[in-house]
Design an enzyme around this catalytic site. Structure first.
Site, PDB file in Angstrom:
ATOM      1  N   HIS A   1      36.074  43.016  34.673  1.00 18.20           N
ATOM      2  CA  HIS A   1      36.474  44.352  35.132  1.00 18.20           C
ATOM      3  C   HIS A   1      35.270  45.289  35.007  1.00 18.20           C
ATOM      4  CE1 HIS A   1      39.153  47.655  36.034  1.00 18.20           C
ATOM      5  NE2 HIS A   1      38.633  48.328  35.017  1.00 18.20           N
TER       6      HIS A   1
ATOM      7  N   ASP B   1      44.625  44.781  33.730  1.00 16.98           N
ATOM      8  CA  ASP B   1      43.386  45.072  32.999  1.00 16.98           C
ATOM      9  C   ASP B   1      43.631  45.252  31.511  1.00 16.98           C
ATOM     10  OD1 ASP B   1      41.977  44.895  35.399  1.00 16.98           O
ATOM     11  OD2 ASP B   1      42.315  47.012  35.855  1.00 16.98           O
TER      12      ASP B   1
ATOM     13  N   GLY C   1      31.811  37.938  46.211  1.00 19.35           N
ATOM     14  CA  GLY C   1      31.575  36.731  45.417  1.00 19.35           C
ATOM     15  C   GLY C   1      30.284  36.702  44.632  1.00 19.35           C
ATOM     16  N   SER C   2      29.723  37.859  44.290  1.00 17.79           N
ATOM     17  CA  SER C   2      28.451  37.813  43.538  1.00 17.79           C
ATOM     18  C   SER C   2      28.669  37.340  42.103  1.00 17.79           C
ATOM     19  CB  SER C   2      27.739  39.171  43.575  1.00 17.79           C
ATOM     20  OG  SER C   2      28.401  40.123  42.791  1.00 17.79           O
ATOM     21  N   ASN C   3      29.790  37.694  41.497  1.00 17.29           N
ATOM     22  CA  ASN C   3      30.072  37.165  40.156  1.00 17.29           C
ATOM     23  C   ASN C   3      30.343  35.666  40.213  1.00 17.29           C
ATOM     24  OD1 ASN C   3      30.134  39.183  37.849  1.00 17.29           O
ATOM     25  ND2 ASN C   3      31.205  40.317  39.461  1.00 17.29           N
TER      26      ASN C   3
HETATM   27  C1  GAR Z   1      33.095  43.299  40.586  1.00 24.61           C
HETATM   28  O1  GAR Z   1      32.433  44.495  40.274  1.00 24.61           O
HETATM   29  C2  GAR Z   1      34.276  43.083  39.657  1.00 24.61           C
HETATM   30  O2  GAR Z   1      34.056  43.556  38.358  1.00 24.61           O
HETATM   31  C3  GAR Z   1      35.332  43.917  40.352  1.00 24.61           C
HETATM   32  O3  GAR Z   1      35.141  43.668  41.718  1.00 24.61           O
HETATM   33  C4  GAR Z   1      33.754  43.382  41.956  1.00 24.61           C
HETATM   34  C5  GAR Z   1      33.675  42.080  42.705  1.00 24.61           C
HETATM   35  O4  GAR Z   1      32.366  41.835  43.130  1.00 24.61           O
HETATM   36  N1  GAR Z   1      36.641  43.548  39.911  1.00 24.61           N
HETATM   37  C6  GAR Z   1      37.653  44.412  39.826  1.00 24.61           C
HETATM   38  O5  GAR Z   1      37.558  45.586  40.123  1.00 24.61           O
HETATM   39  C7  GAR Z   1      38.944  43.814  39.320  1.00 24.61           C
HETATM   40  N2  GAR Z   1      39.831  44.835  38.872  1.00 24.61           N
HETATM   41  P1  GAR Z   1      31.895  40.384  43.491  1.00 24.61           P
HETATM   42  O6  GAR Z   1      32.897  39.859  44.542  1.00 24.61           O
HETATM   43  O7  GAR Z   1      30.541  40.557  44.071  1.00 24.61           O
HETATM   44  O8  GAR Z   1      31.918  39.543  42.250  1.00 24.61           O
END
Ligand code: GAR
Length: 218
Positions: free
Chosen positions: A112, A148, A15-17
């Site tokens: 992505h 994607d 969940g950092s994004n």
């Molecule tokens: C992120 O790097 C996002 O771009 C990727 O998963 C990670 C989630 O990190 N998404 C994908 O690969 C989707 N195809 P987060 O939970 O810390 O946001």
């Protein structure tokens, strides 16, 4: 100011994004508010972060449903209850059916970790390193039925260093993701863009509302 668009963030893990979107949306003039964070994994660490930030959270555990349609029907109910206008997929690792995607067409975006259309799918950093590319990055795009695929709203590039491994490269890309996603949500929520085929035209980052310009490069 027009009403802020009620936004749901769908996650599956860290969940950092999601956190970067929540932080950006704290600014009163940000055109979206985070009204819900939902996860298909009840144990996603991101749910705890969202709860601590005072945001409504929900777990819709895909494992308890007979199939994708049933899972999505439950998710849709939740989105209706919270009167959601927009969806941000942020590390949401579940394929959505064409029906759900169509229903949310133009109102659902994804981040992505690659410069699409290169490196769709998983293990993007490993594959970029194996190919020896010198530039890598991340993309925010509208979600369409193909995985994607979909019109690109924003991208950010990072250099690949000679001593990078998948972890160091992922960390450099992630930093850009956290800067890029709020900008892309800002563009979507403000409605200040046009879509022509795969091309999305919007204001340059420097022209966006001040709250949307976190770390923006013009
Ligand atoms: C992120 O790097 C996002 O771009 C990727 O998963 C990670 C989630 O990190 N998404 C994908 O690969 C989707 N195809 P987060 O939970 O810390 O946001």
């Amino acid at each position: 100011m027009t009403a802020r668009r009620r936004t749901a963030i769908l996650i599956s893990g860290r969940g950092s994004n999601m956190r970067s979107l929540v932080e950006a949306a704290r600014a009163p003039d940000f055109p979206a508010e985070v009204a819900l964070v939902a996860s298909n994994r009840p144990d996603a660490p991101g749910l705890t972060i969202a709860k601590q930030a005072g945001i409504a959270t929900a777990a819709v555990d895909h494992k308890i449903y007979a199939g994708r349609e049933e899972f999505e029907a439950s998710l849709q109910k939740l989105l209706d209850i919270h009167r959601i206008d927009l969806i941000c997929l942020a590390g949401f690792m579940r394929m959505l059916t064409a029906g759900f995607v169509e229903r949310w067409g133009g109102r659902m975006i994804n981040i992505h970790p690659a410069l699409l259309p290169a490196y769709r799918g998983l293990n993007t950093h490993e594959r970029a390193l194996a190919d020896g590319v010198k530039i890598h990055g991340c993309t925010v795009h509208f979600v369409v039925a193909g995985m994607d695929e979909g019109p690109i709203i924003a991208q950010a590039a990072v250099p690949v260093h000679d001593d990078d491994n998948a972890e160091t490269l992922a960390a450099r890309v992630l930093e850009e993701e956290h800067r890029l996603y709020p900008q892309a949500l800002c563009i979507l929520a403000s409605g200040d863009y046009t879509v022509d085929g795969n091309r999305v035209r919007s204001k340059l980052p420097g022209m966006l509302a001040p709250s949307c310009r976190i770390g923006a490069r013009d």
